[in-house]
Design a protein around this motif. Structure first.
Motif, PDB file in Angstrom:
ATOM      1  N   GLU A  18       5.281   8.170 -10.314  1.00  0.00           N
ATOM      2  CA  GLU A  18       6.672   7.871 -10.045  1.00  0.00           C
ATOM      3  C   GLU A  18       6.875   6.372 -10.064  1.00  0.00           C
ATOM      4  OE1 GLU A  18       9.418   9.891  -6.785  1.00  0.00           O
ATOM      5  OE2 GLU A  18       7.337  10.554  -6.677  1.00  0.00           O
ATOM      6  N   LYS A  19       8.097   5.944 -10.447  1.00  0.00           N
ATOM      7  CA  LYS A  19       8.375   4.510 -10.406  1.00  0.00           C
ATOM      8  C   LYS A  19       8.740   4.105  -8.989  1.00  0.00           C
ATOM      9  CE  LYS A  19       9.354   2.911 -14.859  1.00  0.00           C
ATOM     10  NZ  LYS A  19      10.258   2.248 -15.787  1.00  0.00           N
ATOM     11  N   VAL A  20       8.393   2.866  -8.641  1.00  0.00           N
ATOM     12  CA  VAL A  20       8.758   2.362  -7.324  1.00  0.00           C
ATOM     13  C   VAL A  20      10.245   2.034  -7.342  1.00  0.00           C
ATOM     14  CG1 VAL A  20       8.329   0.573  -5.638  1.00  0.00           C
ATOM     15  CG2 VAL A  20       6.467   1.442  -7.000  1.00  0.00           C
ATOM     16  N   PRO A  21      11.038   2.611  -6.419  1.00  0.00           N
ATOM     17  CA  PRO A  21      12.484   2.395  -6.486  1.00  0.00           C
ATOM     18  C   PRO A  21      12.905   0.992  -6.072  1.00  0.00           C
ATOM     19  CG  PRO A  21      11.930   3.977  -4.796  1.00  0.00           C
ATOM     20  CD  PRO A  21      10.659   3.586  -5.418  1.00  0.00           C
ATOM     21  N   PHE A  22      14.214   0.747  -6.284  1.00  0.00           N
ATOM     22  CA  PHE A  22      14.768  -0.602  -6.154  1.00  0.00           C
ATOM     23  C   PHE A  22      14.610  -1.174  -4.753  1.00  0.00           C
ATOM     24  CE2 PHE A  22      18.564  -3.002  -4.851  1.00  0.00           C
ATOM     25  CZ  PHE A  22      18.386  -4.120  -5.631  1.00  0.00           C
ATOM     26  N   SER A  46       0.846  -1.198   0.000  1.00  0.00           N
ATOM     27  CA  SER A  46       0.000   0.000   0.000  1.00  0.00           C
ATOM     28  C   SER A  46       0.878   1.243   0.000  1.00  0.00           C
ATOM     29  CB  SER A  46      -0.924  -0.006   1.209  1.00  0.00           C
ATOM     30  OG  SER A  46      -0.194   0.261   2.375  1.00  0.00           O
ATOM     31  N   GLY A  47       2.035   1.157   0.706  1.00  0.00           N
ATOM     32  CA  GLY A  47       2.960   2.286   0.672  1.00  0.00           C
ATOM     33  C   GLY A  47       3.491   2.524  -0.725  1.00  0.00           C
ATOM     34  N   ALA A  48       3.777   1.431  -1.460  1.00  0.00           N
ATOM     35  CA  ALA A  48       4.287   1.590  -2.828  1.00  0.00           C
ATOM     36  C   ALA A  48       3.229   2.212  -3.718  1.00  0.00           C
ATOM     37  CB  ALA A  48       4.719   0.232  -3.382  1.00  0.00           C
ATOM     38  N   VAL A  49       1.954   1.808  -3.544  1.00  0.00           N
ATOM     39  CA  VAL A  49       0.875   2.404  -4.339  1.00  0.00           C
ATOM     40  C   VAL A  49       0.769   3.892  -4.034  1.00  0.00           C
ATOM     41  CG1 VAL A  49      -1.618   2.433  -4.650  1.00  0.00           C
ATOM     42  CG2 VAL A  49      -0.419   0.272  -4.570  1.00  0.00           C
ATOM     43  N   GLU A  50       0.867   4.218  -2.720  1.00  0.00           N
ATOM     44  CA  GLU A  50       0.758   5.622  -2.351  1.00  0.00           C
ATOM     45  C   GLU A  50       1.951   6.414  -2.885  1.00  0.00           C
ATOM     46  OE1 GLU A  50       0.626   6.260   1.819  1.00  0.00           O
ATOM     47  OE2 GLU A  50      -0.155   8.299   1.636  1.00  0.00           O
ATOM     48  N   TYR A  51       3.146   5.785  -2.851  1.00  0.00           N
ATOM     49  CA  TYR A  51       4.358   6.445  -3.356  1.00  0.00           C
ATOM     50  C   TYR A  51       4.211   6.755  -4.841  1.00  0.00           C
ATOM     51  CZ  TYR A  51       9.435   7.081  -3.929  1.00  0.00           C
ATOM     52  OH  TYR A  51      10.677   7.580  -4.183  1.00  0.00           O
ATOM     53  N   ALA A  52       3.634   5.800  -5.578  1.00  0.00           N
ATOM     54  CA  ALA A  52       3.580   5.966  -7.032  1.00  0.00           C
ATOM     55  C   ALA A  52       2.445   6.893  -7.458  1.00  0.00           C
ATOM     56  CB  ALA A  52       3.421   4.611  -7.698  1.00  0.00           C
ATOM     57  N   THR A  53       1.262   6.754  -6.818  1.00  0.00           N
ATOM     58  CA  THR A  53       0.113   7.488  -7.331  1.00  0.00           C
ATOM     59  C   THR A  53      -0.328   8.627  -6.439  1.00  0.00           C
ATOM     60  OG1 THR A  53      -1.403   6.044  -6.194  1.00  0.00           O
ATOM     61  CG2 THR A  53      -0.776   5.396  -8.398  1.00  0.00           C
TER      62      THR A  53
END
Lengths: 111, 149, 501
Positions: C441-445, C344-351
């Motif tokens: 934004e892309k999700v970083p490595f 969910s954090g990655a979704v929030e980070y990206a969108t």
């Protein structure tokens, strides 16, 4: 015994305040009162009538007060200091955002 | 003391009295810390009193007067250095005696100032940590401005 | 084996971060990761070395012996909990390296993170009631600060709510400890158990039970005490949500309840019945409330309440099978719930949003996130061969074999509800038609790596169920919890029975 019951009563006063008051600062004070009642309870546990400070020496045969609850009270005071400071900081930041200390008006979360 | 901010703080009477009392408060705090192993008190109580002497100065003279003399960055650093030293004392005890935070120094004679092993040292660390920390808490709480944000 | 390093390594790391990383922010992540990696390795060593020490390592502190000092006790249960906590902590810290670029004050974040880890490791290892309280407060105070880390109005509100409830119940726990001390004149857990065994069950002890159930029940977020969780957990930054939901509620809540009620008080029946009731309520209410949520992280928060109910009923059954199920679900839930929170954090980070109504059709643009969320969904709703299946199956079987058929049926039914609300997440966020939110934004490595490792663990950790592994590593833990006197008996030889030196 009556003293211990008074401690418990003070504890309930704190609980009552924390549950029913609407002002953030009053809630913080109520939590403080709860903490004080527990500290008072712990100090009363340690108290012995006519006893001395617990410094051990050879040939020392007088009744002493119990040192452990006193150490516990010191520690719990430190912890309460931390919690109170943090909650005061949060209350100030909330005041910046909402312009009020009234919890009935601070309801942006639905839970 | 040169005061560069004469218009801040409280009245002249308070400032004059503060000039006399604040040293006494500070010295009393130091006394409590150094006699922590002999009499009631210790690092935390003494540290609080030392922080209160700074709070006293801040109230009487305004916070800029105090901050011109003490560096906030240095206070922050001192606070963490004191905490690190406390933990390191514990680790020294672990390797010298075998238990974490064990006393690795001589106990000395009862009721003398230099006695009780490492306890005076720990009291001083706690005093620095608590004094700096409490003053910073006071400073940060006092420097919030309601109209921001 | 030096047990105090579980506490002083993260503590030292926290203060080193404050000291050095204020000017150079990148040092903070390096120090935090190094400390997390160290204690993760040490906790694995501790777990595998423990049988050679007879299942119990006890370190006194400060040159005295218990009951005159604080002791750190490592037994099978605490070694298991250490691995769970430090595994999730390491992966969350690794994820946070790049996630935290969205916030200011990186060093603040990592310093508070390490303090929270210190508190949790301390709670797990300590053998002393008051020390338990102190470490609990350390981790709670840093958790309050971390929940408010974004300093938006909702986050501050959630944090204040959490802090109020946490402070009230912590005071209750301290009051209970005071009553116990007045009755037994000792604070060492094993010694308290020993003294109580000699005198039976005084009436006053029921007050202590009540205070402890309210106190630790709130930290566990059991149902009447759950109101803070759906606000506080979603408000925190994602790695912290993963830590809070994944391990904090289990360490401060379930572990403390199990240690105190099973090992010290000898599993009184009335407490088990209350826990059973509260656990069942949590399963039902948490499950049904999460169906109606539209905020991704809030849904996960309610789901945590429901899942922690499974863990609690597993323990509250009091049978070996139930405890095995509770332990497994505790471990598995730590893995898949932290995975879902990190997703969910990655979704929030990206969108930049987590409202399910605005999301949609992300599976093409965010392949890794979508795939790992799918793994998490399958695990949490109990689809074989993912790990959640085995733990839920064991809990349901244990319910039925212990005669609690109603509870077993409820647990099985809510498991279907779980699948329903996670299918809702899948439909509205990753599949279905495209929403209004765009991938900015892309999700970083580092974030991707942490999620992939956790997703892999969802599958690999099912291997614990292989009978030979289970017999060797899990059965000793179950015996530690089940054996009502084994903890006290093992600590007893270390107790100093003479007077003050």
């Amino acid at each position: 015994m009556i003293l211990y019951l008074m401690c418990f009563f003070l504890f309930l006063v704190g609980v009552y305040g924390a549950i029913t008051k609407r002002d953030l600062i009053k809630i913080i004070l109520a939590i403080g009162i709860m903490g004080y009642s527990v500290n008072l309870f712990l100090v009363l546990l340690a108290y012995r009538t006519g006893a001395l400070a617990p410094i051990l020496e050879k040939g020392f045969n007088v009744p002493m007060v119990d040192p452990i609850p006193q150490a516990l009270v010191l520690t719990s005071i430190v912890i309460e200091l931390g919690v109170t400071a943090l909650m005061a900081a949060l209350a100030i930041r909330i005041y910046q955002k909402y312009d009020t200390f009234d919890i009935t008006k601070i309801r942006r979360l639905q839970g | 003391m040169q005061n560069n901010f004469p218009n801040e703080g409280m009245s002249v009477i308070v400032k004059t009295i503060t000039r006399f009392t604040v040293w006494l408060i500070f010295l009393y705090g130091l006394y409590i810390v150094l006699h922590g192993h002999l009499s009631p008190g210790g690092g935390f109580a003494g540290g609080v009193i030392i922080a209160l002497s700074y709070v006293h100065l801040t109230l009487a003279y305004g916070k800029n007067f105090v901050l011109a003399r003490v560096d906030k960055f240095a206070m922050n650093s001192l606070e963490s250095i004191a905490a690190i030293l406390f933990v390191l004392t514990g680790i020294v005890g672990l390797y010298v005696v075998g238990n974490f935070l064990a006393n690795f120094m001589g106990i000395g004679k009862l009721y003398t100032l230099i006695s009780a092993g490492y306890i005076p040292m720990l009291n001083i660390f706690i005093c620095v940590k608590v004094g700096m920390g409490l003053y910073l808490v006071f400073y940060y709480l006092a420097s919030f401005k309601p109209q921001e944000g | 084996m030096i047990l105090s390093q579980f506490i002083f390594v993260p503590l030292l790391a926290a203060f080193l971060i404050v000291l050095f990383a204020r000017k150079k922010e990148n040092i903070a992540a390096v120090i935090a990761l190094a400390a997390c990696a160290w204690i993760l390795i040490v906790s694995f060593i501790a777990f595998f070395k423990l049988p050679a020490h007879g299942g119990m390592i006890l370190n006194n502190t400060s040159g005295w012996s218990i009951p005159y000092t604080i002791s750190l006790v490592l037994d099978n249960l605490s070694a298991f909990m250490l691995i769970v906590v430090n595994l999730v902590a390491f992966l969350s810290a690794f994820y946070a390296i790049q996630y935290i670029n969205h916030f200011t004050g990186k060093w603040n974040f990592f310093a508070l993170f390490m303090l929270m880890l210190t508190g949790m490791n301390g709670v797990i290892l300590t053998g002393d009631f008051f020390n338990l309280y102190v470490f609990m407060e350390i981790s709670l105070i840093s958790a309050y600060a971390l929940v408010a880390f974004g300093t938006e109005s909702e986050e501050l509100e959630a944090s204040f709510k959490y802090a109020t409830m946490g402070a009230i119940t912590s005071t209750m726990i301290l009051f209970g400890i005071g009553i116990l001390y007045s009755y037994t004149s000792t604070l060492t857990m094993a010694d308290v158990g020993l003294q109580l065994r000699n005198v039976g069950t005084p009436k006053l002890l029921f007050l202590v039970y009540g205070l402890f159930i309210a106190g630790f029940g709130l930290k566990t977020a059991l149902v009447p005490f759950h109101a803070w969780l759906p606000d506080a957990h979603p408000s925190a930054p994602a790695p912290i949500s993963a830590m809070l939901s994944g391990v904090l509620i289990k360490t401060l809540g379930v572990y403390a309840l199990v240690r105190i009620f099973f090992n010290v008080f000898g599993a009184p029946t009335v407490v088990l019945q209350i826990l059973m009731l509260l656990g069942t309520l949590s399963i039902v209410i948490g499950g049904f409330l999460s169906v109606v949520q539209w905020d991704f992280k809030r849904l996960l928060g309610f789901s945590s309440i429901s899942q922690i109910g499974y863990v609690v009923i597993g323990f509250a059954l009091g049978t070996p099978l139930g405890i095995l199920g509770g332990l497994l679900h505790l471990f598995y839930h730590a893995i898949f719930k932290s995975l879902l929170f990190l997703d969910s954090g990655a979704v929030e980070y990206a969108t930049d949003t987590r409202d399910l109504r605005q999301l949609g059709g992300l599976s093409k643009e965010m392949k890794v996130t979508s795939a790992t969320t799918m793994v998490g969904t399958l695990s949490i709703s109990g689809i074989p061969p993912f790990n959640g299946f085995f733990s839920k199956l064991i809990i349901i079987i244990a319910c039925i074999s212990a005669g609690q058929i109603v509870v077993g049926i409820i647990a099985a039914l809510v498991s279907i509800v779980t699948l329903a609300y996670f299918l809702k997440v899948q439909k509205h966020a990753f599949f279905g038609k495209k929403g209004s939110a765009k991938v900015l934004e892309k999700v970083p490595f580092a974030m991707k790596t942490a999620m992939i490792i956790l997703a892999a663990l969802c599958l690999i950790s099912s291997a614990i169920m292989i009978p030979s592994i289970r017999k060797q590593y899990l059965n000793p833990i179950v015996d530690t919890v089940m054996g009502k006197t084994s903890y006290i008996d093992k600590v007893e030889p270390y107790l100093d029975k003479g007077g003050v030196k």
